[in-house]
Design a protein around this motif. Structure first.
Motif, short mmCIF file in Angstrom:
data_model
loop_
_atom_site.label_atom_id
_atom_site.label_comp_id
_atom_site.label_asym_id
_atom_site.label_seq_id
_atom_site.Cartn_x
_atom_site.Cartn_y
_atom_site.Cartn_z
N PHE A 41 25.85 6.08 6.46
CA PHE A 41 24.50 6.54 6.13
C PHE A 41 24.10 5.92 4.80
O PHE A 41 24.92 5.44 4.02
N ARG A 42 22.80 5.91 4.56
CA ARG A 42 22.28 5.52 3.25
C ARG A 42 21.13 6.45 2.88
O ARG A 42 20.39 6.92 3.73
N ALA A 101 19.71 5.82 -5.20
CA ALA A 101 20.19 5.42 -3.89
C ALA A 101 21.68 5.64 -3.79
O ALA A 101 22.41 5.65 -4.79
N SER A 102 22.15 5.82 -2.56
CA SER A 102 23.59 5.86 -2.31
C SER A 102 24.17 4.46 -2.48
O SER A 102 23.44 3.48 -2.57
N GLY A 103 25.48 4.36 -2.53
CA GLY A 103 26.14 3.07 -2.71
C GLY A 103 27.50 3.26 -3.35
O GLY A 103 28.08 4.35 -3.32
N SER A 160 25.13 -3.33 -1.09
CA SER A 160 25.17 -2.37 0.01
C SER A 160 24.89 -0.97 -0.51
O SER A 160 25.51 -0.53 -1.49
N LEU A 161 23.96 -0.29 0.14
CA LEU A 161 23.66 1.11 -0.20
C LEU A 161 24.32 2.06 0.78
O LEU A 161 24.06 3.26 0.76
N ASN A 162 25.18 1.55 1.66
CA ASN A 162 25.78 2.36 2.71
C ASN A 162 26.95 3.18 2.19
O ASN A 162 27.70 2.74 1.33
#
Length: 206
Positions: free
Chosen positions: A16-17, A37-39, A46-48
Motif C-alpha cells: 500500500f501507499r 507520504a509512506s515510504g 518508492s512510496l510503497n
C-alpha cells in the motif's frame, strides 16, 4: 549491505501507499505545498509499504515541501515559474531517466512561451496558440560535506540541470512533447583512500 536472496523468481506482495497533502495559496501568484507520504528512508524512489513485516510500524516522511511563485503575461498566462524546496520532478522525462516518486531538493526555474504570443507582438495571429517552447533550469544539493578543506574549497555534491522543451497540443486533446537536457554532477566522484586507510570512505556517493 542487504543480501539479495532471490533475484530470479517472481514474488507476490501485498503493498500500500499513503499520501496526504496540504496546499495553501498564500498570494495570487504564490503557493505553498506540503505533502506527507509512506515510504522508507533507504529507497527514495518508492512510496510503497509491504504488508507482512512481522508487525513492524510503517513509516511516514516529508515527501514534498516547497514554495512556488509565478509571473504572468498580459493575458494572465504564466511565463515564469520559480520554486524552492523539496520538489516534484522539474524536467520533462520518463521513468528511464527520473522516477516519478523521486523528489528533487533545491531550486528550479521554468520558462514557457506560447508561439502565438510572439506572433501577436509582430501583428500576426497565425493560429499557433497550441504550440509552446520552454526551458527548465535547476540547482540541487545532493550531499552537504561539513568537513573543512585546507584550501577553502568545498566538497559539497551538487546536481545542475538545464533543459529546452517543445510541445504541441492538438484538437483531439493529444499532446506531443520533446526535450533536450544536460545534467552536470559536481564533486560526485569518491576519493581514493591511502592503502590501509578508510578516512575517505564518506566521499563515496550513495
Amino acid at each position: 549491505g542487504d543480501t539479495f536472496l532471490n533475484s530470479t523468481e517472481d514474488v507476490n506482495r501485498l503493498r500500500f501507499r499513503l499520501r496526504f497533502g496540504f496546499e495553501n495559496q498564500l498570494f495570487d501568484d504564490t503557493r505553498m505545498l506540503i505533502r506527507l507520504a509512506s515510504g522508507n528512508e533507504i529507497n527514495p524512489v518508492s512510496l510503497n509499504q509491504t504488508l507482512g513485516q512481522s508487525g513492524q510500524l510503517s513509516e511516514i516522511f516529508i515527501d514534498r515541501a516547497f514554495l512556488e511563485w509565478k509571473a504572468r503575461d498580459y493575458r494572465g498566462r504564466p511565463w515564469l515559474t520559480v520554486a524552492g524546496g523539496r520538489l516534484d520532478r522539474p524536467f520533462l522525462a520518463t521513468d528511464l531517466v527520473w522516477d516519478d516518486d523521486l523528489a528533487f531538493e533545491g531550486f528550479v526555474a521554468h520558462l514557457r512561451q506560447s508561439i502565438s504570443t510572439v506572433g501577436e507582438m509582430i501583428g500576426l495571429d497565425n493560429g499557433l496558440d497550441r504550440t509552446s517552447v520552454g526551458a527548465n533550469i535547476g540547482a540541487f544539493p545532493v550531499f552537504e560535506d561539513e568537513l573543512p578543506i585546507p584550501d577553502g574549497s568545498s566538497n559539497d555534491k551538487w546536481l545542475w540541470g538545464a533543459q529546452l522543451t517543445f510541445d504541441q497540443s492538438f484538437e483531439d486533446s493529444s499532446l506531443f512533447e520533446v526535450g533536450l537536457a544536460y545534467y552536470d554532477y559536481v564533486n560526485i566522484f569518491g576519493q581514493r583512500n591511502e592503502f590501509g586507510s578508510r578516512l575517505k570512505d564518506w566521499t563515496a556517493p550513495e
